[in-house]
Design a protein around this motif. Structure first.
Motif, PDB file in Angstrom:
ATOM      1  N   ALA A 121       0.837  -1.204   0.000  1.00  0.00           N
ATOM      2  CA  ALA A 121       0.000   0.000   0.000  1.00  0.00           C
ATOM      3  C   ALA A 121       0.869   1.249   0.000  1.00  0.00           C
ATOM      4  N   ALA A 122       1.960   1.237   0.766  1.00  0.00           N
ATOM      5  CA  ALA A 122       2.842   2.410   0.841  1.00  0.00           C
ATOM      6  C   ALA A 122       3.477   2.703  -0.518  1.00  0.00           C
ATOM      7  N   HIS A 123       3.914   1.640  -1.210  1.00  0.00           N
ATOM      8  CA  HIS A 123       4.508   1.840  -2.532  1.00  0.00           C
ATOM      9  C   HIS A 123       3.481   2.387  -3.525  1.00  0.00           C
ATOM     10  N   ARG A 124       2.281   1.829  -3.479  1.00  0.00           N
ATOM     11  CA  ARG A 124       1.239   2.267  -4.408  1.00  0.00           C
ATOM     12  C   ARG A 124       0.931   3.735  -4.167  1.00  0.00           C
ATOM     13  N   ARG A 125       0.835   4.082  -2.899  1.00  0.00           N
ATOM     14  CA  ARG A 125       0.555   5.468  -2.533  1.00  0.00           C
ATOM     15  C   ARG A 125       1.646   6.404  -3.045  1.00  0.00           C
ATOM     16  N   ARG A 126       2.898   5.981  -2.915  1.00  0.00           N
ATOM     17  CA  ARG A 126       4.001   6.824  -3.373  1.00  0.00           C
ATOM     18  C   ARG A 126       3.866   7.113  -4.871  1.00  0.00           C
ATOM     19  N   GLY A 127       3.506   6.083  -5.636  1.00  0.00           N
ATOM     20  CA  GLY A 127       3.314   6.278  -7.075  1.00  0.00           C
ATOM     21  C   GLY A 127       2.186   7.259  -7.346  1.00  0.00           C
ATOM     22  N   TYR A 128       1.113   7.137  -6.584  1.00  0.00           N
ATOM     23  CA  TYR A 128      -0.033   8.052  -6.734  1.00  0.00           C
ATOM     24  C   TYR A 128       0.384   9.484  -6.427  1.00  0.00           C
ATOM     25  N   GLU A 129       1.066   9.678  -5.284  1.00  0.00           N
ATOM     26  CA  GLU A 129       1.389  11.039  -4.848  1.00  0.00           C
ATOM     27  C   GLU A 129       2.349  11.721  -5.821  1.00  0.00           C
ATOM     28  N   ARG A 130       3.348  10.980  -6.245  1.00  0.00           N
ATOM     29  CA  ARG A 130       4.332  11.570  -7.149  1.00  0.00           C
ATOM     30  C   ARG A 130       3.669  11.964  -8.469  1.00  0.00           C
ATOM     31  N   THR A 131       2.841  11.041  -8.999  1.00  0.00           N
ATOM     32  CA  THR A 131       2.222  11.294 -10.297  1.00  0.00           C
ATOM     33  C   THR A 131       1.229  12.451 -10.210  1.00  0.00           C
ATOM     34  N   ALA A 132       0.476  12.509  -9.100  1.00  0.00           N
ATOM     35  CA  ALA A 132      -0.466  13.617  -8.929  1.00  0.00           C
ATOM     36  C   ALA A 132       0.301  14.939  -8.899  1.00  0.00           C
ATOM     37  N   ARG A 133       1.354  15.009  -8.099  1.00  0.00           N
ATOM     38  CA  ARG A 133       2.126  16.257  -8.010  1.00  0.00           C
ATOM     39  C   ARG A 133       2.750  16.630  -9.348  1.00  0.00           C
ATOM     40  N   ASP A 134       3.278  15.627 -10.056  1.00  0.00           N
ATOM     41  CA  ASP A 134       3.868  15.901 -11.370  1.00  0.00           C
ATOM     42  C   ASP A 134       2.844  16.511 -12.313  1.00  0.00           C
ATOM     43  N   ALA A 135       1.562  16.151 -12.110  1.00  0.00           N
ATOM     44  CA  ALA A 135       0.508  16.686 -12.985  1.00  0.00           C
ATOM     45  C   ALA A 135      -0.065  17.984 -12.410  1.00  0.00           C
ATOM     46  N   GLY A 136       0.557  18.507 -11.345  1.00  0.00           N
ATOM     47  CA  GLY A 136       0.096  19.756 -10.755  1.00  0.00           C
ATOM     48  C   GLY A 136      -1.142  19.597  -9.882  1.00  0.00           C
ATOM     49  N   LEU A 137      -1.414  18.374  -9.427  1.00  0.00           N
ATOM     50  CA  LEU A 137      -2.608  18.122  -8.615  1.00  0.00           C
ATOM     51  C   LEU A 137      -2.214  17.939  -7.151  1.00  0.00           C
ATOM     52  N   GLU A 138      -3.161  18.213  -6.274  1.00  0.00           N
ATOM     53  CA  GLU A 138      -2.916  18.016  -4.849  1.00  0.00           C
ATOM     54  C   GLU A 138      -3.333  16.604  -4.453  1.00  0.00           C
ATOM     55  N   PRO A 139      -2.404  15.796  -3.953  1.00  0.00           N
ATOM     56  CA  PRO A 139      -2.799  14.441  -3.527  1.00  0.00           C
ATOM     57  C   PRO A 139      -3.679  14.519  -2.292  1.00  0.00           C
ATOM     58  N   PHE A 140      -4.651  13.621  -2.191  1.00  0.00           N
ATOM     59  CA  PHE A 140      -5.466  13.563  -0.991  1.00  0.00           C
ATOM     60  C   PHE A 140      -5.727  12.111  -0.633  1.00  0.00           C
ATOM     61  N   VAL A 141      -5.278  11.744   0.559  1.00  0.00           N
ATOM     62  CA  VAL A 141      -5.255  10.334   0.947  1.00  0.00           C
ATOM     63  C   VAL A 141      -6.104  10.112   2.195  1.00  0.00           C
ATOM     64  N   ALA A 142      -6.866   9.016   2.236  1.00  0.00           N
ATOM     65  CA  ALA A 142      -7.602   8.642   3.449  1.00  0.00           C
ATOM     66  C   ALA A 142      -7.338   7.173   3.784  1.00  0.00           C
ATOM     67  N   GLY A 143      -7.366   6.872   5.070  1.00  0.00           N
ATOM     68  CA  GLY A 143      -7.313   5.481   5.511  1.00  0.00           C
ATOM     69  C   GLY A 143      -5.936   4.928   5.774  1.00  0.00           C
ATOM     70  N   GLN A 144      -4.903   5.790   5.723  1.00  0.00           N
ATOM     71  CA  GLN A 144      -3.531   5.258   5.754  1.00  0.00           C
ATOM     72  C   GLN A 144      -3.199   4.475   7.012  1.00  0.00           C
ATOM     73  N   ASP A 145      -3.938   4.706   8.087  1.00  0.00           N
ATOM     74  CA  ASP A 145      -3.638   3.961   9.315  1.00  0.00           C
ATOM     75  C   ASP A 145      -4.572   2.776   9.535  1.00  0.00           C
ATOM     76  N   GLY A 146      -5.459   2.513   8.580  1.00  0.00           N
ATOM     77  CA  GLY A 146      -6.438   1.442   8.749  1.00  0.00           C
ATOM     78  C   GLY A 146      -6.037   0.166   8.039  1.00  0.00           C
ATOM     79  N   GLY A 147      -6.965  -0.763   7.988  1.00  0.00           N
ATOM     80  CA  GLY A 147      -6.742  -2.009   7.281  1.00  0.00           C
ATOM     81  C   GLY A 147      -6.985  -1.846   5.795  1.00  0.00           C
ATOM     82  N   THR A 148      -6.980  -2.956   5.073  1.00  0.00           N
ATOM     83  CA  THR A 148      -7.145  -2.887   3.618  1.00  0.00           C
ATOM     84  C   THR A 148      -8.266  -3.813   3.157  1.00  0.00           C
ATOM     85  N   ALA A 149      -9.281  -4.018   4.017  1.00  0.00           N
ATOM     86  CA  ALA A 149     -10.420  -4.866   3.650  1.00  0.00           C
ATOM     87  C   ALA A 149     -11.548  -4.017   3.077  1.00  0.00           C
ATOM     88  N   GLU A 150     -12.621  -4.675   2.669  1.00  0.00           N
ATOM     89  CA  GLU A 150     -13.752  -3.971   2.061  1.00  0.00           C
ATOM     90  C   GLU A 150     -14.308  -2.911   2.990  1.00  0.00           C
TER      91      GLU A 150
END
Lengths: 335, 335
Positions: B196-225
């Protein structure tokens, strides 16, 4: 004055001292081939010098009883087994057994039979939560409990204990639910296999008792999502005025939802949908499937207790147990 | 003149002759306790009289090498491991190995460590497709290949081979897809753990490169439905004008679909949704999730090849492999 306790030497210390890798040390500990006499000697010398005691390795390798139970399932993609496994482990974990799972989906028929696999691993007993061909199963020289599948017991494993859900009653519960909601045109999608046949029987009997004509699709197919989709497409072609569908399991019900949507229909407003298994899938909020709960966790726990009894009393007569299912109502049936 | 070949005696014949159950015969064959001397004697006499040879039992019990591989996963409810397992078996089955699976979800902390379980079963090697605490893993005296999880290798298992997907690149691919579809307000729901951390890093970098503000929720929770649902609820509270959501995995994406529907929004018309893993769930027609495919089957096959090499060459340096993910476009992203 304090005295430092020297850290207990690890396998890494042994590897460093012998000038080899950790993997090579463990191969020596296991008496594996492929290791030259010189390196074996170096490892043994390092073990001696450091006073290394391979704790876990040694105890695992020295033990005769593996205290392990093998669970055999049909297909990892159908998550019905997840709760069964939780139930098995609720009893077997505290009893000191480990549980591992294998499936009968052989890779291009080249694979080793998973039963042989568990026997080679010296499993103490097997839990059969699948319907393999009798040929695949063969003669099993350890106790077997059949769990969740009612058919197998007498036929291929005359001495196995069987703990299953009453699938016919479950089919009845689901159909009665739809009848009570006022549905008169209820279709059923199903597939091959013992549990599906029992569920179908419950559906057909209950429909007839209510004066309805049963209508079934997919009986010769599989029981995966794609099969549920295909069976529903056929069902809707032949009975376009259906108002309810009972699926033989939850993944087939998800296939049905897709077939309905393709025709512009939605559940429950146009067609009520009921699944079976009360698997994790049914509880996903986005799907919210009304589903028959076979209480797979209870079946697993009961199967585990039966297994422990069998290991103590190998000669007791086989004990069949049939657990009562209940219906879990969510939004897909519009209740 | 024909001569009938007498049928080879089975374990049932032995049981009948000795006047005991089949289970008791197998217990005697295994040298188990709990069997009285008289009955053991009766069984051995019947075996002698009939010339019974316990084929499978004997060969399994006699063999030193179990030719079995234990696979450790985090949670049977997240089906991402299903394709990994298929890949492992595509190589290990033809090589004559059986594969069984156990998870780290201990029952009320009373369970035995599944690593100990596989070691007690004399597994030849382990595949670690999970992120257990270092304490749970401990020192493992057989070769280990880490599969699908990139983080673990150097940290807790310095000598393990690692075969994983490039999760950061996968996060980039998914985010780029949404940017190219014109989305400017893209949220991300995630949870704990290395992938999850790696995936997030790819998201954040790509969003910033496109001039967008990354916005993340749930980083301290589980990964179930349920975690995906909860994170999306929070995301929509704080950023109600989002037009796209990238989930850290497919089950979280299904949770997101439910949270959207609760607010009267649907995917893809109001909010595009992209999952990760390309699990069986993503391919269900009713869900049809655009999802990053880590090629878990290929990762499994490569991990199996690495494992076979390691068993032959225990001393070779550990080999890390990072596989390129691709994007599988279905309807949930509206492309």
């Amino acid at each position: 004055m304090t005295r430092e306790t020297p850290a207990r030497p690890t396998i890494y210390d042994v590897a460093r001292r012998a000038g080899v890798s950790k993997s090579l040390v463990s191969l020596v500990l296991r008496g594996a081939p492929h290791v030259s006499a010189a390196r074996r000697q170096a490892v043994l010398a390092a073990i001696e010098d450091l006073g290394y005691r391979p704790s876990r390795a040694a105890s695992a390798l020295a033990s005769q009883q593996t205290r392990s139970i093998g669970v055999l399932i049909d297909d990892f993609r159908n998550p019905w087994f997840v709760e069964l496994l939780a139930g098995l482990r609720s009893v077997l974990d505290p009893a000191g057994y480990t549980v591992s799972v294998a499936d009968f989906q052989l890779e291009a028929a080249s694979g080793r039979n998973p039963v042989d696999g568990f026997l080679a691993q010296h499993a103490d007993a097997l839990v059969l939560a699948a319907e393999p061909d009798a040929a695949l199963l063969g003669e099993v020289p350890v106790p077997v409990v059949v769990a969740g599948v009612r058919e197998l017991g007498p036929a291929t494993l005359p001495e196995a204990d069987v703990v299953a859900g009453d699938d016919e009653h479950g089919g009845t519960l689901a159909t009665r639910h739809l009848v009570e909601l006022g549905h008169r045109r209820i279709g059923h999608i199903t597939g091959r296999g013992g549990p599906a046949a029992h569920r179908r029987r419950g559906y057909e009997r209950t429909a007839r008792d209510a004066g309805l004509e049963p209508f079934v699709a997919g009986q010769d197919g599989g029981t995966a999502e794609a099969d549920g989709y295909a069976a529903t497409v056929r069902l809707l072609e032949e009975r376009p005025l259906l108002t309810a569908i009972l699926a033989a399991n939850d993944v087939m019900a998800v296939g049905a939802l897709a077939a309905l949507r393709e025709r512009g229909l939605s559940a429950p407003s146009d067609v009520a949908v009921v699944g079976y298994d009360n698997s994790p899938l049914a509880a996903y909020r986005y799907l919210a499937l009304t589903s028959v709960d076979p209480h797979s966790r209870d079946i697993g726990a009961e199967a585990a207790r039966t297994l422990l009894t069998r290991l103590e009393q190998p000669d007791a007569p086989p004990r069949p147990a049939l657990l009562e299912p209940t219906l879990v109502i969510r939004s897909s049936s519009g209740a």
